[in-house]
Design a protein around this motif. Structure first.
Motif, mmCIF file in Angstrom:
data_model
loop_
_atom_site.group_PDB
_atom_site.id
_atom_site.type_symbol
_atom_site.label_atom_id
_atom_site.label_comp_id
_atom_site.label_asym_id
_atom_site.label_seq_id
_atom_site.Cartn_x
_atom_site.Cartn_y
_atom_site.Cartn_z
ATOM 1 N N PRO A 142 -11.526 -1.874 3.008
ATOM 2 C CA PRO A 142 -11.996 -1.266 1.757
ATOM 3 C C PRO A 142 -13.315 -1.902 1.325
ATOM 4 N N GLN A 183 -2.762 3.968 -3.129
ATOM 5 C CA GLN A 183 -2.863 2.717 -3.880
ATOM 6 C C GLN A 183 -2.706 1.557 -2.913
ATOM 7 N N LYS A 219 0.837 -1.195 0.000
ATOM 8 C CA LYS A 219 0.000 0.000 0.000
ATOM 9 C C LYS A 219 0.870 1.242 0.000
ATOM 10 N N SER A 239 -6.806 0.327 -3.993
ATOM 11 C CA SER A 239 -8.097 0.695 -3.391
ATOM 12 C C SER A 239 -8.109 2.167 -3.015
ATOM 13 N N THR A 280 -16.311 -3.308 -1.051
ATOM 14 C CA THR A 280 -16.355 -4.022 -2.337
ATOM 15 C C THR A 280 -17.740 -3.868 -2.917
ATOM 16 N N SER A 282 -14.557 5.947 -0.725
ATOM 17 C CA SER A 282 -13.814 4.933 -1.470
ATOM 18 C C SER A 282 -14.183 5.062 -2.937
ATOM 19 N N VAL A 286 -13.878 3.150 -5.574
ATOM 20 C CA VAL A 286 -14.530 2.052 -6.282
ATOM 21 C C VAL A 286 -16.028 2.069 -6.036
#
Length: 525
Positions: free
Chosen positions: A522, A406, A376, A408, A524, A434, A436
């Motif tokens: 993180p 980096q 990370k 996520s 999903t 986040s 994503v």
């Protein structure tokens, strides 16, 4: 020419400036008059090397695919010593552009169109003959696009070792510049490492600076192209609630961390020449520190931003030996390309202190390592304890603002809340952005894409200026010389660990309070 004397703008153009050309004639250049359209020649030197194949050409392809490189205007030239044909280079690149078996027919078609823009020229890096041939090929392309002489754009990307920069730049300056000083531009992109210490960096800067003006030189540090790094200025200066908090009265310490869960992986010989400080900390992490610590610039013009970064670097105090922990993972020297008695660190934690009104007394902890227990890169801003803590929640940890660079990509604020239920119990949670989850369907561009596009547009905001480079080396050169001379030794640590235990002890001494019992997960989709 010291870069601080160049006047930049958001478009990267610069005002009328006198210089003497190669024929000894006084000339004037006004890049503001050059339209950012028309014939563009992109030359990738070192075209057969790993950097070009893995980073440069894929970035150019993605720009092409997104419509930033117009096939009616652009031609790409590969140049290297390897004697191969155009098609051989295209075939070598193809596999790095199509990296999945389920590529769509649209992508396959785009790959074919892109590869047809590439032409290969073979020659050595100090050969007049090779560069004259390269110039001839570029000129043929420019004439085929009916470019007015001198109005074309030439971008040279040096995907090469720094040792050949001077000879390559000299060849470009003598044989591959635009054919008129009355218009057009020539820009040079050079990759890190920019030297190994202050003396070598200054020598390299002088050699290149004798051939090109500072506004023509783009020293690329790909960390400055990362989405979350680019967000730092917006976060700090466009949000009211950060402005009063971002100082020594509220912030206890700042950590900037880079961790990899693998070792040198066949790059041991190269890595051993530089070590983790030169490879990661002196450039990537220090650039991030500048953006975290700088004052608000007068405007978003590149020179105003870079002026503030230089001020931060010039305010950094000399690094104390007792505030540095070095490490080398067990098994590093087993690599046959690494010397048996190598003193090169694969891990380093150090404290930098900024001597100015905003940051006096706040430790900036830079930490980087290979073969650790996670992968990370993040910025961790830890705030001071709440005075008069009536909830007795200090043991749970402090407020922290974390920017995950980096993987996520995210930013989240760790803060204390009431645990749901009938009892007045506190627990740590987070406010979480986040990427994503928030930006579904949005592709975050690779750093090289953004920086190459900035170079084409002439925007030097995210590139390292000469005086900035000098100030960075002034901070680290004394420490690096002590390591090179064997005065400071790295501690051994197990691969897959957090690194030497002494590094955590240094963090505690610097004032960092580790949170126990809370882990950010993180999200999903």
């Amino acid at each position: 020419m010291e870069s601080g004397s160049g006047s930049g703008s958001g478009s990267g153009s610069w005002h009328m400036e006198k210089r003497t050309n190669l024929r000894g004639e006084s000339t004037a250049r006004d890049v503001e008059n050059v339209p950012e359209a028309g014939c563009l020649s992109i030359v990738v030197l070192g075209a057969s090397g790993d950097l070009a194949k893995k980073k440069t050409f894929p970035a150019l392809f993605n720009l092409f695919r997104q419509g930033f490189l117009n096939p009616d205007e652009v031609h790409i030239f590969g140049y290297a010593r390897t004697k191969i044909s155009d098609d051989e280079l295209r075939n070598r690149i193809r596999g790095y552009l199509i990296n999945d078996k389920s590529a769509s027919s649209e992508k396959l078609e785009n790959v074919s169109k892109f590869l047809q823009l590439i032409k290969y020229v073979s020659g050595s890096y100090d050969s007049e003959e090779g560069f004259r041939l390269l110039d001839k090929e570029i000129l043929e392309h420019e004439l085929s696009k009916k470019s007015v002489e001198g109005s074309s754009r030439r971008l040279f990307y040096l995907a090469l070792p720094p040792s050949v920069y001077p000879s390559v730049c000299e060849m470009i300056r003598h044989y591959c510049m635009n054919k008129s000083d009355l218009g057009g531009w020539t820009r040079i992109v050079v990759e890190k490492p920019f030297g190994k210490d202050l003396e070598s960096a200054e020598q390299l800067s002088s050699q290149i600076g004798e051939l090109f003006e500072e506004p023509q030189i783009y020293r690329i540090d790909h960390y400055l192209g990362k989405e979350l790094v680019q967000n730092l200025l917006v976060l700090r200066f466009a949000n009211r609630f950060f402005l009063p908090l971002w100082n020594r009265d509220n912030i206890d310490n700042v950590q900037i961390v880079f961790r990899e869960d693998f070792g040198t992986e066949g790059r041991g010989g190269y890595f051993d020449e530089y070590g983790i400080i030169r490879d990661i900390i002196q450039n990537h992490l220090l650039q991030v520190l500048c953006l975290v610590a700088m004052e608000k610039p007068v405007s978003l013009k590149p020179e105003h931003i870079r002026d503030e970064k230089v001020k931060v670097l010039q305010s950094v105090l000399p690094i104390k030996d007792e505030e540095v922990i070095l490490g080398q993972y067990e098994g590093y020297r087993d690599d046959p390309t690494v010397p048996d008695h190598s003193n090169t660190p694969t891990f380093a934690t150090m404290v930098l202190r900024i001597h100015n009104e905003r940051w006096e007394g706040v430790p900036f902890i830079l930490k980087a390592g290979k073969a650790l227990n996670s992968r990370k890169a993040e910025i961790r801003v830890q705030f001071k304890d709440v005075p008069g803590d009536i909830f007795k929640c200090k043991k749970q940890g402090r407020n922290e603002f974390v920017i995950r660079l980096q993987p996520s990509e995210a930013m989240y604020m760790k803060f204390t809340v009431k645990q749901p239920g009938l009892e007045m119990l506190t627990v740590q949670s987070e406010l979480d952005l986040s990427y994503v989850q928030r930006y579904q369907g949005v592709t975050i561009p690779e750093a090289y894409e953004r920086l190459i596009l900035d170079t084409i547009r002439g925007d030097q905001q995210h590139f390292v200026r000469r005086d900035e480079l000098k100030a960075a080396w002034q901070i680290f050169t004394p420490l690096l010389h002590k390591i090179d001379d064997g005065e400071l030794k790295p501690l051994q640590y197990q691969p897959g660990s957090r690194g030497p235990a002494e590094a955590d002890e240094l963090l505690a001494k610097a004032g960092y309070v580790q949170t126990h019992g809370y882990i950010w997960i993180p999200p999903t989709l």
